[in-house]
Design a protein around this motif. Structure first.
Motif, short mmCIF file in Angstrom:
data_model
loop_
_atom_site.label_atom_id
_atom_site.label_comp_id
_atom_site.label_asym_id
_atom_site.label_seq_id
_atom_site.Cartn_x
_atom_site.Cartn_y
_atom_site.Cartn_z
N ASP A 1 -11.90 4.97 5.76
CA ASP A 1 -12.55 4.53 4.52
C ASP A 1 -12.59 5.70 3.56
OD1 ASP A 1 -14.24 3.64 2.52
OD2 ASP A 1 -15.54 2.54 3.91
N TYR A 2 -11.83 5.64 2.47
CA TYR A 2 -11.78 6.74 1.50
C TYR A 2 -13.14 6.99 0.84
CZ TYR A 2 -6.59 6.67 1.32
OH TYR A 2 -5.26 6.75 1.58
N ASN A 3 -13.96 5.99 0.87
CA ASN A 3 -15.27 6.08 0.22
C ASN A 3 -16.04 7.32 0.68
OD1 ASN A 3 -17.14 5.15 -1.51
ND2 ASN A 3 -17.82 3.45 -0.25
N ARG B 1 0.83 -1.21 0.00
CA ARG B 1 0.00 0.00 0.00
C ARG B 1 0.87 1.26 0.00
NH1 ARG B 1 -2.64 -3.47 3.69
NH2 ARG B 1 -1.37 -2.63 5.38
N GLY B 2 2.13 1.15 -0.37
CA GLY B 2 3.03 2.30 -0.30
C GLY B 2 3.33 2.64 1.15
N TRP B 3 3.51 3.93 1.43
CA TRP B 3 3.74 4.34 2.82
C TRP B 3 2.43 4.33 3.59
CZ3 TRP B 3 8.68 5.10 4.48
CH2 TRP B 3 9.66 5.21 3.49
N GLN C 1 -8.18 2.04 -8.58
CA GLN C 1 -7.04 1.39 -7.93
C GLN C 1 -7.49 0.19 -7.10
OE1 GLN C 1 -4.10 3.79 -5.98
NE2 GLN C 1 -4.69 5.60 -7.12
N ALA C 2 -6.76 -0.92 -7.28
CA ALA C 2 -7.09 -2.14 -6.53
C ALA C 2 -6.81 -1.92 -5.05
CB ALA C 2 -6.25 -3.29 -7.06
N CYS C 3 -7.71 -2.40 -4.21
CA CYS C 3 -7.55 -2.25 -2.77
C CYS C 3 -6.80 -3.46 -2.20
CB CYS C 3 -8.92 -2.13 -2.10
SG CYS C 3 -8.80 -1.95 -0.32
N ILE D 1 -2.21 8.15 5.74
CA ILE D 1 -3.14 7.12 6.18
C ILE D 1 -3.80 6.46 4.97
CG2 ILE D 1 -5.21 6.62 7.54
CD1 ILE D 1 -4.47 8.90 9.38
N ASN D 2 -3.70 5.15 4.92
CA ASN D 2 -4.23 4.37 3.80
C ASN D 2 -5.71 4.04 4.00
OD1 ASN D 2 -1.96 4.19 2.06
ND2 ASN D 2 -1.01 2.76 3.49
N HIS D 3 -6.30 3.56 2.93
CA HIS D 3 -7.72 3.18 2.94
C HIS D 3 -7.91 1.74 3.44
CE1 HIS D 3 -11.72 2.10 1.46
NE2 HIS D 3 -11.13 1.00 1.03
N THR E 1 -11.85 -1.98 -4.69
CA THR E 1 -11.15 -0.75 -5.10
C THR E 1 -11.14 0.22 -3.92
OG1 THR E 1 -13.16 0.30 -5.93
CG2 THR E 1 -11.86 -0.96 -7.52
N ILE E 2 -10.20 1.20 -3.98
CA ILE E 2 -10.06 2.05 -2.78
C ILE E 2 -10.93 3.31 -2.80
CG2 ILE E 2 -7.71 1.22 -2.37
CD1 ILE E 2 -6.66 3.86 -3.29
N GLY E 3 -11.58 3.58 -3.92
CA GLY E 3 -12.46 4.75 -3.94
C GLY E 3 -13.88 4.33 -4.29
#
Ligand SMILES: C[S@@+](CC[C@H](N)C(=O)[O-])C[C@H]1O[C@@H](n2cnc3c(N)ncnc32)[C@H](O)[C@@H]1O
Length: 229
Positions: free
Chosen positions: A192-194, A88-90, A206-208, A154-156, A218-220
């Motif tokens: 939750d980015y949603n 998930r990157g950083w 983008q794949a979650c 902060i990630n989703h 997906t993250i969005g």
């Protein structure tokens, strides 16, 4: 991914790029009673707190014993760490236990219009893979791409341990990442980015990798048109 943590400038308050911050026309005064010396007032039953409105120390009946001033006092979880996740990157994790309801960190950045945001995405950020935007109010966006707080990392997750709350103070809003549950030390923080992000059109593709049982894939939010919310 590069091992170098992405650079950003940490800021202590939002920066209004295209306008001056608004001032409140009048302050809403709660009906709390000042508690005994050494105790804090404006708890769960404070009308301002219930309305997500921070008290003004100059007119709150509890004065300096008011506890409904978390953004003004710049409260946050002190020991947070930016770290590299597997896929998930950083990300951002806590090194200490956090209690449900705590303000973990304020999401700050530059307050810009949707129009300027579009322009930046076509120019300054055209080669960026990650975007750090949060919807502000009335057609404006918090842009934390270059200036902000660690909240930008902060990630989703589809099953998050935090959520975003919008609070009012004076004439402007403040967005905080709050703990939705008790969180153990060394846990990664997620929301939750949603419900919160601005660039859904990018994130919906983008794949979650949140790994939760109820992962939506997906993250969005799935949208057909750009910026639809
Ligand atoms: C606001 S940034 C979060 C910090 C980012 N991971 C970084 O390295 O700076 C949002 C980006 O993080 C990544 N991301 C966040 N949550 C993710 C997830 N659940 N699965 C996969 N990638 C995720 C995506 O690349 C997304 O565009």
């Amino acid at each position: 991914m590069s091992n170098r943590k992405p650079f950003f400038t940490r800021i202590r308050s939002n920066i209004f790029v295209e306008r001056k911050p608004y001032k409140a026309e009048e302050d809403i005064i709660c009906q709390c009673v000042r508690p005994f010396e050494g105790e804090m007032g404006c708890g769960e039953d404070c009308i301002n707190r219930m309305l997500f409105y921070e008290c003004d120390p100059n007119c709150c009946p509890c004065g300096d014993q008011c506890s409904n001033r978390r953004f003004q006092r710049k409260e946050r979880t002190k020991e947070l760490q930016v770290f590299q996740t597997k896929d998930r990157g950083w990300g951002l994790r806590t090194l200490v236990d956090i209690k449900k309801g705590d303000l973990v960190i304020e999401y700050r950045g530059e307050i810009i219009s949707h129009q300027l945001c579009e322009e930046r995405m076509c120019t300054t950020y055209v080669n960026e893979k990650n975007f750090y935007f949060l919807e502000y109010c009335n057609g404006e966006v918090i842009d934390a791409c270059t200036k902000g707080t660690e909240a930008r990392f902060i990630n989703h997750s589809c099953d998050p341990n935090c959520h975003i709350e919008k609070w009012c103070r004076g004439g402007e809003a403040h967005f905080g990442v709050f703990a939705s549950q008790d969180i153990e030390a060394k846990s990664e923080l997620f929301y939750d980015y949603n419900f919160s992000t601005f660039n859904n059109s990018v994130e919906s593709e983008q794949a979650c990798h949140c790994g939760s049982e109820n992962c939506r894939g997906t993250i969005g939010r799935k949208v057909s048109s750009r910026h639809a919310r």
